[in-house]
Scaffold this motif. Structure first.
Motif, PDB file in Angstrom:
ATOM      1  N   VAL A  46     -12.208 -97.646 -10.718  1.00 17.61           N
ATOM      2  CA  VAL A  46     -12.448 -98.645  -9.678  1.00 17.61           C
ATOM      3  C   VAL A  46     -13.088 -99.884 -10.289  1.00 17.61           C
ATOM      4  N   SER A  47     -12.566-101.066  -9.933  1.00 15.54           N
ATOM      5  CA  SER A  47     -13.187-102.352 -10.273  1.00 15.54           C
ATOM      6  C   SER A  47     -13.676-102.982  -8.964  1.00 15.54           C
ATOM      7  N   TYR A  48     -14.796-103.703  -9.034  1.00 14.37           N
ATOM      8  CA  TYR A  48     -15.443-104.221  -7.832  1.00 14.37           C
ATOM      9  C   TYR A  48     -15.723-105.716  -8.015  1.00 14.37           C
ATOM     10  N   TYR A  49     -15.242-106.525  -7.067  1.00 14.79           N
ATOM     11  CA  TYR A  49     -15.484-107.968  -7.071  1.00 14.79           C
ATOM     12  C   TYR A  49     -16.151-108.357  -5.763  1.00 14.79           C
ATOM     13  N   ASN A  50     -17.265-109.065  -5.861  1.00 10.89           N
ATOM     14  CA  ASN A  50     -18.025-109.474  -4.681  1.00 10.89           C
ATOM     15  C   ASN A  50     -18.248-110.981  -4.749  1.00 10.89           C
ATOM     16  N   TYR A  51     -17.575-111.716  -3.855  1.00  6.93           N
ATOM     17  CA  TYR A  51     -17.701-113.168  -3.828  1.00  6.93           C
ATOM     18  C   TYR A  51     -18.603-113.648  -2.697  1.00  6.93           C
ATOM     19  N   GLY A  52     -19.353-112.728  -2.081  1.00  7.82           N
ATOM     20  CA  GLY A  52     -20.296-113.083  -1.034  1.00  7.82           C
ATOM     21  C   GLY A  52     -19.625-113.354   0.302  1.00  7.82           C
ATOM     22  N   ALA A  53     -20.456-113.480   1.351  1.00 12.40           N
ATOM     23  CA  ALA A  53     -19.974-113.787   2.707  1.00 12.40           C
ATOM     24  C   ALA A  53     -18.910-112.791   3.164  1.00 12.40           C
ATOM     25  N   GLY A  54     -19.064-111.521   2.765  1.00  6.92           N
ATOM     26  CA  GLY A  54     -18.121-110.489   3.185  1.00  6.92           C
ATOM     27  C   GLY A  54     -16.833-110.453   2.395  1.00  6.92           C
ATOM     28  N   HIS A  55     -16.726-111.260   1.348  1.00  8.42           N
ATOM     29  CA  HIS A  55     -15.503-111.290   0.540  1.00  8.42           C
ATOM     30  C   HIS A  55     -15.633-110.279  -0.593  1.00  8.42           C
ATOM     31  N   GLN A  56     -15.269-109.049  -0.303  1.00 10.96           N
ATOM     32  CA  GLN A  56     -15.335-107.975  -1.283  1.00 10.96           C
ATOM     33  C   GLN A  56     -13.933-107.444  -1.582  1.00 10.96           C
ATOM     34  N   TYR A  57     -13.719-107.105  -2.844  1.00  9.81           N
ATOM     35  CA  TYR A  57     -12.431-106.578  -3.268  1.00  9.81           C
ATOM     36  C   TYR A  57     -12.664-105.371  -4.169  1.00  9.81           C
ATOM     37  N   PHE A  58     -11.839-104.355  -3.961  1.00  7.12           N
ATOM     38  CA  PHE A  58     -11.872-103.159  -4.807  1.00  7.12           C
ATOM     39  C   PHE A  58     -10.474-102.966  -5.394  1.00  7.12           C
ATOM     40  N   ILE A  59     -10.402-102.835  -6.694  1.00 14.80           N
ATOM     41  CA  ILE A  59      -9.127-102.554  -7.362  1.00 14.80           C
ATOM     42  C   ILE A  59      -9.184-101.121  -7.864  1.00 14.80           C
ATOM     43  N   ILE A  60      -8.246-100.305  -7.413  1.00 18.15           N
ATOM     44  CA  ILE A  60      -8.158 -98.921  -7.878  1.00 18.15           C
ATOM     45  C   ILE A  60      -6.943 -98.819  -8.796  1.00 18.15           C
ATOM     46  N   VAL A  85      -5.077-103.265  -4.638  1.00 16.76           N
ATOM     47  CA  VAL A  85      -6.244-104.044  -4.248  1.00 16.76           C
ATOM     48  C   VAL A  85      -6.551-103.795  -2.777  1.00 16.76           C
ATOM     49  N   TYR A  86      -7.837-103.542  -2.471  1.00 18.17           N
ATOM     50  CA  TYR A  86      -8.291-103.359  -1.094  1.00 18.17           C
ATOM     51  C   TYR A  86      -9.427-104.331  -0.804  1.00 18.17           C
ATOM     52  N   ASN A  87      -9.555-104.683   0.482  1.00 19.60           N
ATOM     53  CA  ASN A  87     -10.744-105.429   0.856  1.00 19.60           C
ATOM     54  C   ASN A  87     -11.845-104.455   1.276  1.00 19.60           C
ATOM     55  N   GLY A  88     -12.991-104.974   1.692  1.00 21.10           N
ATOM     56  CA  GLY A  88     -14.127-104.133   2.033  1.00 21.10           C
ATOM     57  C   GLY A  88     -13.931-103.290   3.275  1.00 21.10           C
ATOM     58  N   LEU A  89     -12.854-103.551   4.028  1.00 19.70           N
ATOM     59  CA  LEU A  89     -12.540-102.761   5.216  1.00 19.70           C
ATOM     60  C   LEU A  89     -11.468-101.716   4.946  1.00 19.70           C
ATOM     61  N   GLY A  90     -11.026-101.617   3.702  1.00 18.95           N
ATOM     62  CA  GLY A  90     -10.058-100.593   3.334  1.00 18.95           C
ATOM     63  C   GLY A  90      -8.619-101.001   3.496  1.00 18.95           C
ATOM     64  N   LYS A  91      -8.361-102.284   3.802  1.00 17.43           N
ATOM     65  CA  LYS A  91      -6.982-102.741   3.962  1.00 17.43           C
ATOM     66  C   LYS A  91      -6.381-103.051   2.596  1.00 17.43           C
ATOM     67  N   GLN A  92      -5.164-102.537   2.350  1.00 16.56           N
ATOM     68  CA  GLN A  92      -4.457-102.837   1.110  1.00 16.56           C
ATOM     69  C   GLN A  92      -3.973-104.276   1.146  1.00 16.56           C
ATOM     70  N   LEU A  93      -4.250-105.043   0.095  1.00 17.27           N
ATOM     71  CA  LEU A  93      -3.952-106.466   0.093  1.00 17.27           C
ATOM     72  C   LEU A  93      -2.710-106.828  -0.703  1.00 17.27           C
ATOM     73  N   ASN A  94      -2.228-105.948  -1.577  1.00 14.25           N
ATOM     74  CA  ASN A  94      -0.950-106.216  -2.245  1.00 14.25           C
ATOM     75  C   ASN A  94       0.105-105.286  -1.663  1.00 14.25           C
ATOM     76  N   ASN A  95       1.270-105.858  -1.322  1.00 12.77           N
ATOM     77  CA  ASN A  95       2.302-105.103  -0.625  1.00 12.77           C
ATOM     78  C   ASN A  95       2.755-103.869  -1.389  1.00 12.77           C
ATOM     79  N   LYS A  96       2.775-103.976  -2.693  1.00 14.51           N
ATOM     80  CA  LYS A  96       3.150-102.840  -3.534  1.00 14.51           C
ATOM     81  C   LYS A  96       2.226-102.816  -4.749  1.00 14.51           C
TER      82      LYS A  96
END
Length: 373
Positions: free
Chosen positions: A303-317, A327-338
């Motif tokens: 897991v890689s973790y990026y935090n840009y503040g103001a709720g802008h969090q990204y997790f790369i698994i 890539v997921y955001n802090g709410l667990g939504k997948q951000l890349n289609n594939k």
């Protein structure tokens, strides 16, 4: 945070910014550097190191054949207004010009005989570009060099007793400089500029630690802490007086569990990772679930973790069995289609207003930049 199951729904729209095929297989993760203008990315194949612009264009290349160890840093060592780059192989410590990739005066520095460099870090005590470079070896000994490659007194080396779990780090509390080195066997060393221990240290947790740790800076030594995790899942926090403030066991859902601690890109926050029974779970320090991903029972994921503040969090698994990243955001939504093809974990940068973020990935010989909106 509210823990959620990672969603496989359609993510952001994707555009290919640039794709470059290097002559040889890429031998490590891309390293992203933020500058006042545009960011740069350092990529290493089996024979050379390349500096790319964030748009994917090669700025320069230099011959470095040995695989790199530890992390890569940027800093204006020669004070010419251009960030230079500092990195190491097992055999040599390098500092190269940000303009053309050529070695700076005094570099590379060869490791002492029968010694292999294990970690590297960069210190700027007073933010005046009077840099110090710290390396450690396979035995845990720590060396300090100035910006011209000279090994400094007290660090030739500063002998410790076991290999470090991560690079030595510098913090300043109440006007005092502290250099922190954490060993694999649970021994925590806190020293001054001369390599002398601060009162209360070393502290020995007496248990093997996972890679990496977090430093929380407070108003004084009592209110600041070194935070880490043992391989068995025991969470600990020790202040800079050497006093244990927190010690608790993270829940183990099975007999075989792997734990890790992951800092964000600025080391300003961290998350805990628990992997068992085919699941990768991301937790906050209160053990609350942020994200859960179901995978194969024998999945090997980082897991890689990026935090840009103001709720802008990204997790790369990144799945190291199938060489793909999501890539997921802090709410667990997948951000890349594939999933993105990736031999090593990608790097991520927010890129408003053109893209929500850019993703820099490597796969075999290919370096790719993709934008997501």
């Amino acid at each position: 945070f509210k823990g959620t199951i990672a969603k496989n729904e359609s993510g952001e729209s994707e555009r290919l910014v640039k794709e470059v095929l290097l002559p040889y297989r890429i031998s490590g993760a891309p390293t992203l550097f933020h500058t006042a203008k545009k960011s740069t990315i350092l990529v290493k194949d089996s024979l050379s190191i390349y500096l790319f612009s964030q748009d994917g264009w090669i700025q320069w290349k230099d011959s470095v054949q040995s695989p790199l160890i530890g992390k890569t840093y940027s800093g204006d060592l020669n004070k010419d207004g251009t960030p230079d780059y500092i990195f190491a192989s097992r055999e040599k410590l390098y500092a190269v010009s940000g303009k053309d990739g050529r070695n700076l005066p005094g570099f590379p520095v060869k490791a002492p005989q029968n010694i292999a460099f294990h970690t590297v870090s960069l210190i700027d005590y007073d933010n005046n570009r009077n840099y110090r470079i710290l390396t450690s070896d396979q035995f845990g000994n720590v060396y300090m060099y100035d910006g011209q490659g000279k090994n400094l007194e007290g660090w030739t080396p500063r002998k410790l007793t076991r290999r470090l779990i991560a690079e030595p780090r510098h913090v300043r509390v109440m006007g005092k400089d502290l250099i922190i080195a954490v060993q694999e066997d649970g021994k925590i060393n806190v020293m001054n500029r001369r390599g002398e221990y601060y009162p209360g240290f070393p502290v020995n947790i007496k248990e093997s630690l996972v890679a990496d740790y977090f430093i929380r800076i407070g108003p004084d030594f009592s209110g600041s802490a070194i935070i880490g995790l043992t391989k068995s899942g025991q969470f600990w926090s020790i202040n800079l007086k050497g006093e244990t403030k927190v010690k608790k066991q993270i829940y183990r859902p099975a007999s075989r569990v792997e734990f890790s601690l992951v800092n964000d890109q600025k080391k300003s926050s961290f998350v805990l990772i628990r992997q068992a029974l085919g699941k990768t779970e991301i937790l906050d320090e209160e053990e609350r679930l942020i994200l859960e991903r179901e995978g194969a029972y024998n999945a090997k994921e980082v897991v890689s973790y990026y935090n840009y503040g103001a709720g802008h969090q990204y997790f790369i698994i990144t799945d190291l069995n199938n060489y793909q990243s999501v890539v997921y955001n802090g709410l667990g939504k997948q951000l890349n289609n594939k999933p993105v093809d990736s031999t090593y974990p990608p790097a991520l940068k927010e890129n408003e207003p053109k893209d929500k973020f850019l993703l820099f990935s490597v796969s075999d010989r290919k370096f790719s930049v993709k934008g997501y909106r």
